[in-house]
Design a protein around this motif. Sequence first.
Motif, PDB file in Angstrom:
ATOM      1  N   CYS A  29     -24.217   3.497 -14.754  1.00 28.14           N
ATOM      2  CA  CYS A  29     -23.748   4.346 -13.641  1.00 28.14           C
ATOM      3  C   CYS A  29     -24.882   4.677 -12.671  1.00 28.14           C
ATOM      4  N   LEU A  31     -27.624   6.338 -13.054  1.00 26.34           N
ATOM      5  CA  LEU A  31     -28.074   7.735 -13.097  1.00 26.34           C
ATOM      6  C   LEU A  31     -29.510   7.879 -13.607  1.00 26.34           C
ATOM      7  N   ALA A  81     -20.740  11.140 -15.556  1.00 28.84           N
ATOM      8  CA  ALA A  81     -20.605   9.683 -15.493  1.00 28.84           C
ATOM      9  C   ALA A  81     -19.288   9.249 -16.116  1.00 28.84           C
ATOM     10  N   ARG A  89      -8.809   7.581 -13.429  1.00 27.80           N
ATOM     11  CA  ARG A  89      -7.762   7.977 -14.392  1.00 27.80           C
ATOM     12  C   ARG A  89      -7.836   9.463 -14.683  1.00 27.80           C
ATOM     13  N   GLY A  90      -8.676  10.170 -13.953  1.00 21.99           N
ATOM     14  CA  GLY A  90      -8.767  11.612 -14.152  1.00 21.99           C
ATOM     15  C   GLY A  90      -9.816  12.040 -15.161  1.00 21.99           C
ATOM     16  N   ARG A  93     -12.553  14.244 -13.423  1.00 22.72           N
ATOM     17  CA  ARG A  93     -11.996  15.575 -13.151  1.00 22.72           C
ATOM     18  C   ARG A  93     -11.927  16.398 -14.443  1.00 22.72           C
ATOM     19  N   LEU A 114     -26.362  18.386  -8.206  1.00 25.03           N
ATOM     20  CA  LEU A 114     -27.282  17.711  -7.290  1.00 25.03           C
ATOM     21  C   LEU A 114     -26.765  16.297  -7.054  1.00 25.03           C
ATOM     22  N   ASN A 119     -26.238   8.481  -2.884  1.00 24.05           N
ATOM     23  CA  ASN A 119     -24.994   8.411  -3.660  1.00 24.05           C
ATOM     24  C   ASN A 119     -23.824   8.938  -2.810  1.00 24.05           C
ATOM     25  N   ALA A 121     -20.850   7.668  -2.490  1.00 26.93           N
ATOM     26  CA  ALA A 121     -19.530   7.495  -3.101  1.00 26.93           C
ATOM     27  C   ALA A 121     -19.045   8.761  -3.801  1.00 26.93           C
ATOM     28  N   VAL A 122     -19.971   9.488  -4.416  1.00 25.47           N
ATOM     29  CA  VAL A 122     -19.551  10.616  -5.247  1.00 25.47           C
ATOM     30  C   VAL A 122     -19.145  11.840  -4.402  1.00 25.47           C
ATOM     31  N   GLY A 124     -16.933  12.069  -2.075  1.00 28.54           N
ATOM     32  CA  GLY A 124     -15.474  12.143  -1.982  1.00 28.54           C
ATOM     33  C   GLY A 124     -14.878  12.733  -3.247  1.00 28.54           C
TER      34      GLY A 124
HETATM   35  C1  LIG Z   1     -17.900  10.294  -9.847  1.00 20.58           C
HETATM   36  C2  LIG Z   1     -17.184   9.775 -11.097  1.00 20.58           C
HETATM   37  C3  LIG Z   1     -17.678  10.536 -12.303  1.00 20.58           C
HETATM   38  C4  LIG Z   1     -15.676   9.972 -10.907  1.00 20.58           C
HETATM   39  O1  LIG Z   1     -15.017   9.654 -12.124  1.00 20.58           O
HETATM   40  P1  LIG Z   1     -13.450   9.300 -12.179  1.00 20.58           P
HETATM   41  O2  LIG Z   1     -13.030   9.416 -13.601  1.00 20.58           O
HETATM   42  O3  LIG Z   1     -13.198   8.020 -11.501  1.00 20.58           O
HETATM   43  O4  LIG Z   1     -12.804  10.474 -11.328  1.00 20.58           O
HETATM   44  P2  LIG Z   1     -11.269  10.982 -11.380  1.00 20.58           P
HETATM   45  O5  LIG Z   1     -10.386   9.834 -11.691  1.00 20.58           O
HETATM   46  O6  LIG Z   1     -11.179  12.154 -12.281  1.00 20.58           O
HETATM   47  O7  LIG Z   1     -11.051  11.438  -9.879  1.00 20.58           O
HETATM   48  C5  LIG Z   1     -10.721  12.782  -9.520  1.00 20.58           C
HETATM   49  C6  LIG Z   1     -10.310  12.769  -8.070  1.00 20.58           C
HETATM   50  O8  LIG Z   1     -11.396  12.314  -7.242  1.00 20.58           O
HETATM   51  C7  LIG Z   1     -11.002  11.144  -6.518  1.00 20.58           C
HETATM   52  N1  LIG Z   1     -12.140  10.252  -6.501  1.00 20.58           N
HETATM   53  C8  LIG Z   1     -12.753   9.676  -7.554  1.00 20.58           C
HETATM   54  N2  LIG Z   1     -13.789   8.923  -7.127  1.00 20.58           N
HETATM   55  C9  LIG Z   1     -13.799   9.043  -5.775  1.00 20.58           C
HETATM   56  C10 LIG Z   1     -14.621   8.492  -4.754  1.00 20.58           C
HETATM   57  N3  LIG Z   1     -15.649   7.690  -5.051  1.00 20.58           N
HETATM   58  N4  LIG Z   1     -14.355   8.812  -3.461  1.00 20.58           N
HETATM   59  C11 LIG Z   1     -13.335   9.641  -3.159  1.00 20.58           C
HETATM   60  N5  LIG Z   1     -12.506  10.200  -4.087  1.00 20.58           N
HETATM   61  C12 LIG Z   1     -12.755   9.885  -5.384  1.00 20.58           C
HETATM   62  C13 LIG Z   1      -9.834  10.557  -7.275  1.00 20.58           C
HETATM   63  O9  LIG Z   1      -9.011   9.805  -6.419  1.00 20.58           O
HETATM   64  C14 LIG Z   1      -9.157  11.814  -7.803  1.00 20.58           C
HETATM   65  O10 LIG Z   1      -8.374  12.399  -6.794  1.00 20.58           O
HETATM   66  P3  LIG Z   1      -6.948  13.070  -7.165  1.00 20.58           P
HETATM   67  O11 LIG Z   1      -7.036  13.631  -8.558  1.00 20.58           O
HETATM   68  O12 LIG Z   1      -6.771  14.104  -6.142  1.00 20.58           O
HETATM   69  O13 LIG Z   1      -6.000  11.940  -7.095  1.00 20.58           O
HETATM   70  C15 LIG Z   1     -17.453   8.255 -11.295  1.00 20.58           C
HETATM   71  O14 LIG Z   1     -17.127   7.577 -10.107  1.00 20.58           O
HETATM   72  C16 LIG Z   1     -18.897   7.945 -11.636  1.00 20.58           C
HETATM   73  O15 LIG Z   1     -19.273   7.949 -12.801  1.00 20.58           O
HETATM   74  N6  LIG Z   1     -19.722   7.598 -10.646  1.00 20.58           N
HETATM   75  C17 LIG Z   1     -21.105   7.161 -10.903  1.00 20.58           C
HETATM   76  C18 LIG Z   1     -22.000   8.249 -11.432  1.00 20.58           C
HETATM   77  C19 LIG Z   1     -22.179   9.390 -10.449  1.00 20.58           C
HETATM   78  O16 LIG Z   1     -22.342   9.174  -9.252  1.00 20.58           O
HETATM   79  N7  LIG Z   1     -22.183  10.612 -10.995  1.00 20.58           N
HETATM   80  C20 LIG Z   1     -22.329  11.821 -10.224  1.00 20.58           C
HETATM   81  C21 LIG Z   1     -23.741  12.157 -10.012  1.00 20.58           C
HETATM   82  S1  LIG Z   1     -23.882  13.604  -8.986  1.00 20.58           S
END
Ligand SMILES: CC(C)(COP(=O)(O)OP(=O)(O)OC[C@H]1O[C@@H](n2cnc3c(N)ncnc32)[C@H](O)[C@@H]1OP(=O)(O)O)[C@@H](O)C(=O)NCCC(=O)NCCS
Length: 148
Positions: A29, A31, A81, A89-90, A93, A114, A119, A121-122, A124
């Motif tokens: 991921c 991180l 992560a 898939r939630g 969240r 932080l 990053n 993408a995160v 949103g």
């Molecule tokens: C960020 C992360 C943890 C999200 O995990 P996930 O299990 O896919 O998230 P969820 O499925 O629970 O998504 C929750 C909501 O956010 C939205 N969402 C998820 N990723 C998104 C993105 N990259 N951009 C916009 N919205 C996003 C989903 O559509 C969902 O919306 P809804 O419930 O209103 O339909 C995952 O993308 C990740 O591990 N990223 C890499 C590591 C990282 O950046 N960690 C954070 C460091 S600060």
Amino acid sequence: MNPSPEPRVEFRAYLPSDHESLVQLWHDCDLLRPWNDPGDDIRQCLENPSSQLRVAVCRQVLCGSVMMGCDGHRGWVYYLAVDSRYRHRGIGRALMEQAEVWMRARDVPKIQALIRHDNLAVRGFYGRLNYRDGDVQLVQKWLAEETP
Ligand SMILES: CC(C)(COP(=O)(O)OP(=O)(O)OC[C@H]1O[C@@H](n2cnc3c(N)ncnc32)[C@H](O)[C@@H]1OP(=O)(O)O)[C@@H](O)C(=O)NCCC(=O)NCCS
């Protein structure tokens, strides 16, 4: 025919046997950074009663994590992560909700995370969970003898 149900995801506290999979997840991921030793971060988290590390497991595959801590003033979330094969898939969240429950139980008024500048993408994701940008800039100073 009904579509097969989504496999169940379980959430639990980190176990020492998770170590290798967890560090691999964090690596996958993106991180990990050379100046942060993940093993040391895990050890410190486990030793500190004001922090906790939780993982998500699906069919014995460690697919998510969140580290949470309270500094006596604010709550912080680290190492959030979700394995790319299990995203949207939630699970992310649900991990954040667990961190919020943990904070509320300790009367922590605010939870913060932080996000690295690169990053994008995160952002949103946090926005969907009603997290807003703070009007702050992080400043830091290394106290360890060997500064990276
Ligand atoms: C960020 C992360 C943890 C999200 O995990 P996930 O299990 O896919 O998230 P969820 O499925 O629970 O998504 C929750 C909501 O956010 C939205 N969402 C998820 N990723 C998104 C993105 N990259 N951009 C916009 N919205 C996003 C989903 O559509 C969902 O919306 P809804 O419930 O209103 O339909 C995952 O993308 C990740 O591990 N990223 C890499 C590591 C990282 O950046 N960690 C954070 C460091 S600060």
